[in-house]
Design a protein around this motif. Structure first.
Motif, PDB file in Angstrom:
ATOM      1  N   TYR A  64       0.856  -1.208   0.023  1.00 29.34           N
ATOM      2  CA  TYR A  64       0.037   0.047  -0.130  1.00 29.34           C
ATOM      3  C   TYR A  64       1.018   1.315  -0.126  1.00 29.34           C
ATOM      4  O   TYR A  64       0.492   2.210  -0.818  1.00 29.34           O
ATOM      5  CB  TYR A  64      -0.791   0.002   1.305  1.00 29.34           C
TER       6      TYR A  64
ATOM      7  N   ARG B 102       1.734   4.233  -2.760  1.00 31.34           N
ATOM      8  CA  ARG B 102       1.525   5.610  -2.368  1.00 31.34           C
ATOM      9  C   ARG B 102       2.706   6.528  -2.928  1.00 31.34           C
ATOM     10  O   ARG B 102       2.856   7.498  -3.602  1.00 31.34           O
ATOM     11  CB  ARG B 102       1.480   5.982  -1.145  1.00 31.34           C
TER      12      ARG B 102
ATOM     13  N   GLU C   7       3.334   9.108  -5.867  1.00 32.96           N
ATOM     14  CA  GLU C   7       3.844  10.612  -5.758  1.00 32.96           C
ATOM     15  C   GLU C   7       5.028  10.656  -6.781  1.00 32.96           C
ATOM     16  O   GLU C   7       5.281  12.076  -7.101  1.00 32.96           O
ATOM     17  CB  GLU C   7       4.479  10.612  -4.496  1.00 32.96           C
TER      18      GLU C   7
ATOM     19  N   PHE D  68      -7.542   4.737  -2.854  1.00 30.45           N
ATOM     20  CA  PHE D  68      -6.269   5.158  -3.390  1.00 30.45           C
ATOM     21  C   PHE D  68      -6.205   4.864  -4.735  1.00 30.45           C
ATOM     22  O   PHE D  68      -5.372   5.771  -5.706  1.00 30.45           O
ATOM     23  CB  PHE D  68      -4.992   5.040  -2.646  1.00 30.45           C
TER      24      PHE D  68
END
Length: 398
Positions: free
Chosen positions: A186, A190, A194, A221
């Motif tokens: 996870y 992320r 980014e 997400f």
């Protein structure tokens, strides 16, 4: 015939090519890697052997640094000596190199040889010697995250997650990692997002979604990332099709429903929104997301009665939601102000006060919903301007 046999024999028992000999003689990973990159090998077997040499050299560094770590742990436990410094990033890089080289080695190792047979030489050994030390990548990535070195975090956690799914390691013990592989995946997702590596992020979120504890956040997400780079209507339509595909796999998932509804909203496709919600409610009449969105659509149409109808149901589906309680109370107050029947008006204001009181109870600091003024208005219309209850409500309205 004799001459042909001798030629065939010489070919069959030919030694390593000069290119492979040079790789095998290399003393450092960097030198060997450069040779592998620039050399032409005789066949796939030689390519596999060359990459296996890279694994050997990378693991020399891994063995050195993990040996120091083990010595330090023993020193702490036994209180026998001073801890020695070790090359943390060197260990992380060497692990990444070993994993990458082993996977590449396996790609050629699994191809048919000159006799048309698949006879891998390196897969089992490489998997067994890399798998036990991969977990260092998690700790090193965590340390780099604390330092704010995002590129390194993605490198180390990404290598950990990618190797977990690679066929080379299929026979290894994955059970021991089930407690944390989803969380690592996870956060790797992320960091990949980014870094604007959207396909990579999507892949890591898919891994994270296999963990029940990470599934909801990872899905949220994943959907956000997939919709973050929509430039035009064509992109939006493509995104809609992707969402519809995910929704078809999980038709009871409110997160997916809500995202699809929002995309239709951005596209100003009200008919699609209505059809989506109505179809969903036909199958899942207690869906909070569908009920709440039906209510919000009614509010946007200035239909307080219709809004209250759906928000009542949404409040039952999710009674601890202060935002829904606030909107419900507001709809009821507006509806009360529009009715000529005194008894009905009073009942609606009472219900509005009840909903807005619930919003205050759930969110006393108004962090999620600004219920203050609407609650004061409901009290004002129910009890009058001078009632103590109204005066108290007025204090919260400021």
């Amino acid at each position: 015939m004799m001459a042909l046999a001798l030629v065939a024999s010489a070919t069959a028992f030919a030694g390593d090519s000069d290119a492979l000999k040079a790789v095998k003689k290399a003393k450092t990973y960097a030198d060997a890697a450069q040779l592998v990159k620039t050399s032409t090998f005789a066949n796939d077997e030689e390519k596999a052997a060359a990459y296996n040499k890279l694994v050997d050299l990378a693991l020399q560094k891994v063995t050195k640094e993990t040996g120091t770590i083990a010595q330090n742990q023993a020193a702490v436990q036994l209180g026998t000596g001073k801890e020695e410094a070790y090359d943390t990033l060197g260990l992380g890089d060497a692990l990444c190199d070993a994993i990458c080289a082993a996977i590449e080695c396996n790609k050629y190792d699994q191809l048919p040889n000159a006799k048309g047979k698949v006879a891998p030489k390196f897969d089992k050994k490489n998997a067994e010697r890399i798998w036990p030390v991969r977990s260092h990548l998690v700790n090193i990535g965590q340390e780099e995250a604390r330092k704010g070195n995002n590129a390194n975090v993605l490198k180390y956690w990404g290598a950990f997650v990618d190797s977990d799914a690679d066929p080379l390691f299929a026979a290894q013990d994955h059970e021991s990692e089930k407690g944390y592989i989803g969380q690592v995946a996870y956060f790797a997702g992320r960091y990949a997002f980014e870094a604007k590596e959207l396909e990579r992020a999507d892949r890591y979120f898919d891994v994270a979604m296999q963990d029940p504890e990470q599934k909801k956040e990872a899905l949220t997400f994943k959907l956000y990332a997939a919709g973050s780079n929509l430039k035009d209507r064509a992109d939006s339509l493509q995104y809609v099709e992707k969402l519809k595909g995910i929704y078809a796999q999980e038709p009871d998932n409110d997160v997916i429903l809500d995202k699809l509804f929002s995309v239709y909203d951005g596209m100003k496709d009200k008919e699609a929104q209505i059809a989506l919600l109505d179809n969903h409610l036909a199958n899942y009449p207690n869906s909070f997301a569908a009920l709440a969105n039906k209510g919000m659509m009614a509010i946007a149409d200035n239909n307080a009665e219709e809004g209250a109808k759906w928000l009542r149901k949404a409040a039952v589906a999710s009674p601890e939601n202060p935002v829904i309680q606030t909107y419900l109370g507001t709809c009821l107050s507006v509806q009360a102000g529009q009715t000529d029947d005194a008894a009905q008006r009073k009942a609606l204001y009472q219900e509005a006060v009840q909903a807005l009181d619930k919003a205050k109870q759930l969110d006393p600091n108004k962090a999620q919903a600004n219920w203050g003024y609407n609650r004061y208005q409901a009290y004002y219309n129910l009890y009058g301007a001078d009632a103590p209850e109204t005066k108290d409500a007025e204090l919260d309205a400021k």
